[in-house]
Design an enzyme around this catalytic site. Sequence first.
Site, PDB file in Angstrom:
ATOM      1  CG  ASP A  38      -2.044  -0.992   1.142  1.00  0.00           C
ATOM      2  OD1 ASP A  38      -2.300  -1.476   0.033  1.00  0.00           O
ATOM      3  OD2 ASP A  38      -2.652  -1.284   2.181  1.00  0.00           O
ATOM      4  CE1 TYR A  66       2.500  -6.452   4.837  1.00  0.00           C
ATOM      5  CE2 TYR A  66       1.674  -8.635   5.390  1.00  0.00           C
ATOM      6  CZ  TYR A  66       1.966  -7.668   4.453  1.00  0.00           C
ATOM      7  OH  TYR A  66       1.725  -7.923   3.119  1.00  0.00           O
ATOM      8  NE  ARG A 168      -5.764  -1.741   3.134  1.00  0.00           N
ATOM      9  CZ  ARG A 168      -6.414  -1.592   1.993  1.00  0.00           C
ATOM     10  NH1 ARG A 168      -7.330  -0.638   1.872  1.00  0.00           N
ATOM     11  NH2 ARG A 168      -6.153  -2.352   0.963  1.00  0.00           N
TER      12      ARG A 168
END
Length: 274
Positions: A38, A66, A168
């Site tokens: 992103d 992540y 997300r």
Amino acid sequence: MNGILVLNKPAGMTSFDVIAKLRKKYKQKKFGHAGTLDPMASGVLVVLAGSATKVLPFLTDTDKEYQASIALGAKYDTDDVFGTVEQTREINPDFDFEATLKSFVGKQHQKVPKASAKKINGKKMYDYLRSGQEVPEVYTDIEIYDIKPIDENELSFDVSCSSGTYVRSICRDFGEKTGNLAAMKSLIRKKANGFTLDEAQEIDAPEHTFYPVQRVLNLPEVQAENPADIRNGKTIVLENKNDRVLMMDGDQVLAIYERKMPGSKVFRSARGLW
């Protein structure tokens, strides 16, 4: 310029911006990346250069790691704090951060964010969103291998997950599980395609180190008896227990070969890489 380049993508650049910059720097068009990151995220972006772009369909280690953080109190159309606020709500602080995170571990049917590049009827989901159209609900099968808190005050955490996982969505769903509205506040990709953040280079470095394609293919290497036959894509007979191998001419990668049919000793060219 051929090989695998591992970059630390800075926040604020799209993955395509990175490719465009590399094309200009190295004066060649053949660059591609393995896994979009992103624009507002930073971290490991694996780039394929020259003949290495041919290996993209054969990448096997596509799991990711992540570091992310969560913002509570608002719902965004993008499921991160860089989108448009759709709703706000008073924060409910009565939850167990670690226990809630652990509830995500395992296989799940994850709802894809509305602002994603996933295509529905040939159109990317974020195009529906930008044009004001109703965005179809889409789900994808993913797996969370491990997830653990870093800082409870910052609501930051590490997560190891399968390819296709939307961090997300984890942040958004964390809100739902705790009676809150939530979105992703920050994202750093720490590992992708077997490369870690420690190995990642800065995009503006004067020179870059390129890794050989063997690093991402994880295939057994077989020295070709007749390299010309491999270059010409001819079928060969191999005594090998693996169904897919990397044919070599010394240190030079020639092609990916695969078993023609189960039980057969005949191998055919799956992809030339010279």
